[in-house]
Enzyme design. Sequence first.
Site, PDB file in Angstrom:
ATOM      1  N   HIS A  97      14.857   8.192  29.357  1.00 22.29           N
ATOM      2  CA  HIS A  97      15.686   8.473  30.524  1.00 22.29           C
ATOM      3  C   HIS A  97      16.888   7.558  30.642  1.00 22.29           C
ATOM      4  O   HIS A  97      17.634   7.638  31.605  1.00 22.29           O
ATOM      5  CB  HIS A  97      14.829   8.382  31.790  1.00 22.29           C
ATOM      6  CG  HIS A  97      13.615   9.251  31.722  1.00 22.29           C
ATOM      7  ND1 HIS A  97      13.694  10.622  31.699  1.00 22.29           N
ATOM      8  CD2 HIS A  97      12.285   8.949  31.608  1.00 22.29           C
ATOM      9  CE1 HIS A  97      12.473  11.126  31.611  1.00 22.29           C
ATOM     10  NE2 HIS A  97      11.603  10.135  31.545  1.00 22.29           N
ATOM     11  N   ASP A 128       8.797   4.638  36.302  1.00 23.36           N
ATOM     12  CA  ASP A 128       8.661   5.329  35.011  1.00 23.36           C
ATOM     13  C   ASP A 128       9.752   4.835  34.074  1.00 23.36           C
ATOM     14  O   ASP A 128      10.888   5.283  34.119  1.00 23.36           O
ATOM     15  CB  ASP A 128       8.768   6.850  35.205  1.00 23.36           C
ATOM     16  CG  ASP A 128       8.540   7.593  33.884  1.00 23.36           C
ATOM     17  OD1 ASP A 128       8.607   6.947  32.821  1.00 23.36           O
ATOM     18  OD2 ASP A 128       8.292   8.801  33.927  1.00 23.36           O
ATOM     19  N   ILE A 174      17.643  12.120  29.637  1.00 22.67           N
ATOM     20  CA  ILE A 174      17.365  13.179  30.611  1.00 22.67           C
ATOM     21  C   ILE A 174      16.772  12.601  31.897  1.00 22.67           C
ATOM     22  O   ILE A 174      16.206  11.515  31.901  1.00 22.67           O
ATOM     23  CB  ILE A 174      16.422  14.256  30.027  1.00 22.67           C
ATOM     24  CG1 ILE A 174      15.069  13.625  29.616  1.00 22.67           C
ATOM     25  CG2 ILE A 174      17.078  14.945  28.846  1.00 22.67           C
ATOM     26  CD1 ILE A 174      14.019  14.659  29.245  1.00 22.67           C
ATOM     27  N   GLY A 192      11.378  14.439  35.263  1.00 19.89           N
ATOM     28  CA  GLY A 192      10.944  15.667  35.929  1.00 19.89           C
ATOM     29  C   GLY A 192      10.579  15.385  37.379  1.00 19.89           C
ATOM     30  O   GLY A 192      10.902  16.155  38.289  1.00 19.89           O
TER      31      GLY A 192
END
Length: 753
Positions: free
Chosen positions: A516, A511, A531, A534
């Site tokens: 990120h 991903d 971040i 998830g």
Amino acid sequence: MSPFLRFDGKVVLVTGAGGGLGKEYALAFAERGASVVVNDLGGDIKGEGKSSSAADKVVEEIKAKGGKAVANYDSVENGDKLVQTALDAFGRIDIVINNAGILRDRSFARTSDLDWDLIHRVHLRGSFMVTRAAWNHMKSQKFGRIIMTSSAAGIYGNFGQANYSAAKLGLLGLSNTLAIEGNKYNIHCNTIAPTAGSRLTQTVMPPDLLESLKAEYVAPLVLWLCHESCEENGSLFEAGAGWIGKLRWERTQGAIVRHKNQEMTPEAVRDNWEAVCDFRNANKPQNIQESITTLVDVLSRVDTENLSANPTSAMASTSTTGIDPAQAVGQKLPEMVFTYSQTQCILYALGVGMSTKDPDHMKFLFEGHEEFSCLPTFGVIPSQASMMDGGLAAVPGFNFDFTKVLHGEQYLELYKPLPTSGKLTSQATIADVLDKGSGAVILLDVHTYDEKDLLCYNQFSLFIVGAGGFGGKRTSEKAKGTVNPPNRPPDAVMTDETSRDQAALYRLSGDWNPLHIDPSFAAMGGFKKPILHGLCSFGFAARHVLKQYADNDVLQFKAIKVRFVKPVIPGQSLQTEMWKEGNRVHIQTKIKETGDVVLAGAYVDLKGTLDKTAAKEPSVQAGGLQSDLVFAEIGRRIKDVGKDLVKTVNAVFQWEITKDGNNAAQWTIDLKNGSGSLYKGAPQAKADVTFSLSDEDFMEVVLGKLNPQKHRIYHFFIPILDHFITFAGKLKVKGNIMLSQKLETILKDYAKL
Ligand code: NAI
């Protein structure tokens, strides 16, 4: 590769080569083997007059030194004629140095039309005309090197040079685009801003400096940029006095000064001015895509303002809105093949925080470990590939803004342990589309197969902000729902720090969203820092359960469901609270430092065949079971020959291993279903034959220490006597023991262990 940069066989056209910098370039190219067209109009510095002598002198000098050169006296505005001279004399054109130039300095107010036009005609239009004439020749021969000559006056501005500055920076824009258009034909275009003493600078520089800043200090840069071995393309350099520096754009992180459903005002711009202009943490955009991505991202950020959902996964972009469930539901995305090796399994394990600090983690980090395994949650990786490719955008009935897609929930169920390498095929289907008013929910079911065997099933719940209200249903029987934990303090809590580089590591599993890793991208989304994914927190939570309730035994894992609530910043600690209710472990994961819940309504379902209390008996704890090693090897053998054994053996075998009189482990070899499997725990269906014996006896038999002849009680075990045997009082056998003969293939050779 030759240590010297040579240009043998190459044809170079240098414009304005009758003096100054151009002359140096022409001499230097010729000296290194190039055939040179020496172009010069021979006018004065204001662009007036004409003479052939300047070019002729340079040609003579080159020839005198044994080089190859011809003169051309046309203005660069007649670019065709310059290139024709090269073709006529040498049959080709490889390198164009746009160097010719004049000056008509005036303060801006006094700049006449002629001052403006002449400068533009020579510098900008001249470079265009010459380069265009050479372009197709370069394209068809798949080689070309072009230099544009800009100036510090263009880059920084200079008093009295409005016309010249504008034309000079115009050349940089021209070069930037040629670099893009030419790249696939091996045509490279770069821009230089030189400083050297010449007739153009003699009016502005003191004589000493004029003398010291030699044109020959610029020529080597031009030669290198034009060599076939130089990959530089689309760049800008300042050069002079023997120094060379590269320039690029820098951009502040900027500030979003607009709010959803509100007018954008000059006051808001003023109030954010400091942030708009703050070069701390500035970024360096490299291309127009980066620039546009920023704007697209800003649009989506503004539109999703005040939304509580967690934007852990933004996706590609289109426009317009509209969802038609009748068209979309049931649609299949193109099949995706995902090939991986043990490297990806290990990388994923590191990505979800496994570490060699914990001896329990070695089986996920070291391919040589006897129980080397792939973490169950790796099951999301092959399936996410099926949507990352933009397949969703092609689904009929989906006309919405893909920048508004949030990853809301995730369900994963494994039917078999994931192999540590393989080639898996995933098939994604739009299972349902729900209308939640404020947005739409797409349920995307992805089935992942190892050849014909179904390995795992994922359900992605994607929330599309603002795409609701199309009159669809609110719920679906196809949705894998979240479940709230019991109303009591958790039965167990496990905490793990995420590392500063957790997201940087996790993204390598597939991903690649810059949210990120790129601080400026994250800032656009309103995050202070990039971040964590998830699905990375999801991996942490799953392995917490696996460790707490399943001794890290991947065979125990059945399914996991989570709802993503809030983002995590790499470096924060993840705390998983667990409540065990039968085979279901309810979980809630929080950021330890803030107490914020990040995964909610979550659970992990275990197979429940491992009795953890038994495994905790002190007698078995020390050093574990030796028989585990043998079973691990049996498992590997089944992977190789399991398919054939299912055909010939077609039975389920169960082992009950004891240690110090206590039950210590159960193993099942299933040679009845699929392509065969070995797993820890009782068989899912009834075993055809069950063996009970102690761990020590198991090993003694395997290692051949016991004399089978003396102890054997069943003569029909003879075919496997060398490897496995029943002996009086030590081995109990239930069921059809004849079947054990058929195990020879997988038990063979274990004495070598
Ligand atoms: P230069 O005046 O010695 O060389 C320029 C040459 O271009 C002259 O020989 C002139 O006859 C020729 N030329 C002018 N108009 C022409 C036309 N229409 N067609 C063909 N030839 C023509 O000046 P210098 O300093 O060597 O400049 C070379 C290039 O470098 C120019 O583009 C100039 O703007 C640029 N430059 C030079 C700097 C310096 O410090 N010398 C600073 C920044 C840029």
